[in-house]
Design an enzyme around this catalytic site. Structure first.
Site, PDB file in Angstrom:
ATOM      1  N   SER A 108       5.184  -5.266  -2.572  1.00  9.75           N
ATOM      2  CA  SER A 108       5.181  -3.805  -2.734  1.00  9.75           C
ATOM      3  C   SER A 108       5.764  -3.176  -1.467  1.00  9.75           C
ATOM      4  O   SER A 108       6.883  -3.502  -1.088  1.00  9.75           O
ATOM      5  CB  SER A 108       3.756  -3.312  -3.024  1.00  9.75           C
ATOM      6  OG  SER A 108       3.771  -1.980  -3.470  1.00  9.75           O
ATOM      7  N   GLY A 121       0.803  -1.220   0.000  1.00  7.98           N
ATOM      8  CA  GLY A 121       0.000   0.000   0.000  1.00  7.98           C
ATOM      9  C   GLY A 121       0.833   1.266   0.000  1.00  7.98           C
ATOM     10  O   GLY A 121       0.353   2.338   0.365  1.00  7.98           O
ATOM     11  N   GLY A 122       2.094   1.149  -0.445  1.00 10.31           N
ATOM     12  CA  GLY A 122       2.925   2.346  -0.578  1.00 10.31           C
ATOM     13  C   GLY A 122       3.265   3.017   0.737  1.00 10.31           C
ATOM     14  O   GLY A 122       3.651   4.186   0.761  1.00 10.31           O
TER      15      GLY A 122
END
Length: 516
Positions: free
Chosen positions: A193, A105-106
């Site tokens: 991610s 989710g960055g």
């Protein structure tokens, strides 16, 4: 009592599915980081003999809401530091390896409650392991530098709180592993991610030393998801400016809705404004490259890592061609401005090789620069230092796509960033898959078996009989000599010499120009 797990912080009663999967959700692993504990490192829970139901996820971290990360649509709150555990009790073993998932989710959004992170299919197919997940603070509650705000002298760890939350979660799982049927000495952490970046970061953090044995890093690297100290301070000032806060007392008065509004404003500016971790010399080393090259940093950790072939098409999918073009062009111009004449010449040679068309060239530039290159750098340094490491390249494409602005033809988003999660967690999405459902389910079992085998014995190779219809699939370790990479594709999984090597070699040292 058969559904209860007694831990030092309480006894938690889970729920049992019809097919004997025992699930505990929403178990706190640290004190709620609100009020006087907001922007403080996670605090150990008190010992307790109380009994609690553990039927539902705890709150997602405070964040903006976006369909890119649907975990944010689950109820949010600062009391988000909770762990979730799945155990298939058809396998009655009492010391199972534990695979701990870190969501992406960055660093600004996401949550364990997202359906794509549900561990039920994973343990249904692989009862020999326990699956765990947790939430950590994101965005301006998890990654903001408050050290120079008036009154911020006691908040020197604030810039990487989300990472410290992750350490606290793994520590709690390790301390209480036996209560859930797990082995505290066989913990594998894995994530994608920002979750992959987190796993990468945890391998270099002194606070996480000795907390886990193996690490699976998917499409993420500590060196990619970073802010400089200068950028970190400017983001803090931005937060102060838009809220009108002058000091820490003012910041403590902000509501969760105030913090969400900041997140929305920041997100409008794109990933350049994300509150990534910072090299602070406390949680993360100031000289990251030297730390990665140091033999002792990751000593004793076995790594499996890799990337997806078309990572940056994810953002075509999310924001469209026009917006993605603007973002990528700005990013690449920023990099090129930092390069020496020799570096720029090699960078231009690299650009001439990755694609002849304009848009795809940008996609490949960003994919190599942000994902492929740091992944291989970490693999090479770990292998050079004598560590065991396995590499993969996920190439399975989606059938959905867009009209390429250069060719005017339909083009698939390919093996875009996060697409592999569908197979990893058994989320069989017929609308996106180019392959029949049964083939997708089969590939999902192969994918999971690779990961589980690595967690079980440090070697992802699949033996005959482990996956119905499959013979042996050998996966050899990556070394500085053989450059062995496993291609993961629904049609065939096979080893080859790194197909990305030539382009990565051109820009491997240029990559570090970002920290100048």
């Amino acid at each position: 009592k058969t559904l209860a797990a007694k831990t030092y912080s309480g006894t938690y009663v889970g729920s049992l599915t019809d097919d004997n999967i025992l699930i505990w959700k929403g178990i706190p692993f640290a004190k709620t980081p609100s009020k006087e504990l907001r922007w403080k490192a996670p605090q150990r829970l008190d010992n307790s003999d109380r009994v609690y139901e553990a039927y539902y996820y705890g709150h997602s971290p405070v964040q903006l809401q976006s369909f890119d990360e649907v975990g944010g649509f689950y109820p949010q709150g600062e009391d988000c530091l909770n762990v979730n555990i799945w155990n298939n009790v058809n396998d009655t073993s009492t010391k199972k390896p534990i695979m701990v998932w870190i969501h992406g989710g960055g660093y600004i959004q996401g949550g364990a409650a997202s359906p794509e992170n549900d561990g039920i299919d994973f343990v249904r197919n692989n009862p020999e392991v326990i699956f765990a997940s947790f939430d950590y603070r994101t965005d301006f509650l998890g990654f903001v530098n408050l050290s120079e705000v008036p009154g911020g002298e006691e908040y020197k760890e604030s810039t990487n709180l989300g990472l410290l939350d992750e350490v606290a979660a793994i520590k709690w799982i390790k301390e209480n592993a036996a209560a859930f049927g797990g082995d505290p000495d066989r913990i594998t952490i894995f994530g994608e991610s920002a979750g992959g970046g987190s796993v990468s970061a945890l391998t270099v953090m002194p606070q996480a030393k000795g907390m886990f044995k193996r690490a699976i890093i998917q499409s993420g690297s500590v060196s990619n998801f970073l802010r400089t100290a200068e950028k970190s301070k400017s983001q803090t000032q931005f937060m102060l400016d838009i809220t009108g806060c002058k000091n820490m007392s003012d910041l403590h008065e902000l509501t969760n809705e105030d913090i969400r509004k900041i997140a929305y404003i920041v997100a409008i500016g794109g990933s350049a404004n994300y509150t990534f971790p910072q090299l602070d010399g406390i949680t993360l080393p100031l000289d990251l490259k030297a730390a990665l090259e140091n033999k002792t940093t990751r000593e004793g950790i076995e790594i499996l890592s890799g990337t997806n072939k078309d990572e940056y098409e994810h953002w075509t999918h999310i924001v469209g061609v026009e917006e993605n073009t603007k973002s990528m062009t700005s990013s690449m111009r920023g990099l090129e401005a930092k390069l020496t004449a020799d570096e720029l010449a090699r960078w231009n040679e690299f650009k001439s090789k990755v694609s002849p068309t304009t848009y795809k060239n940008l996609i490949n530039q960003e994919t190599y620069y942000a994902f492929h290159t740091p992944c291989r750098f970490e693999a090479n340094t770990h292998a050079k230092n004598g560590g065991k490491v396995y590499q993969y390249l996920f190439t399975e494409p989606t059938k959905i796509g867009y009209i390429d602005p250069d060719t005017k033809n339909f083009t698939s988003y390919g093996a875009y960033h996060s697409f592999e999660l569908n197979f990893e967690f058994g989320n069989i999405n017929e609308e996106e898959f180019r392959i029949p459902v049964e083939q997708a389910k089969h590939f999902s079992k192969i994918f999971q078996q690779f990961w589980v085998n690595f967690a079980l014995n440090g070697n992802p190779s699949i033996s005959e009989g482990q996956v119905e219809g499959e013979t042996n699939i050998s996966w050899d370790a990556y070394t500085t000599d053989n450059k062995n990479v496993m291609t993961l594709n629904a049609d065939s999984c096979y080893q080859e010499i790194d197909p990305l090597k030539e382009n990565i070699d051109l820009i491997s040292d240029i990559y570090w120009a970002k920290l100048r």
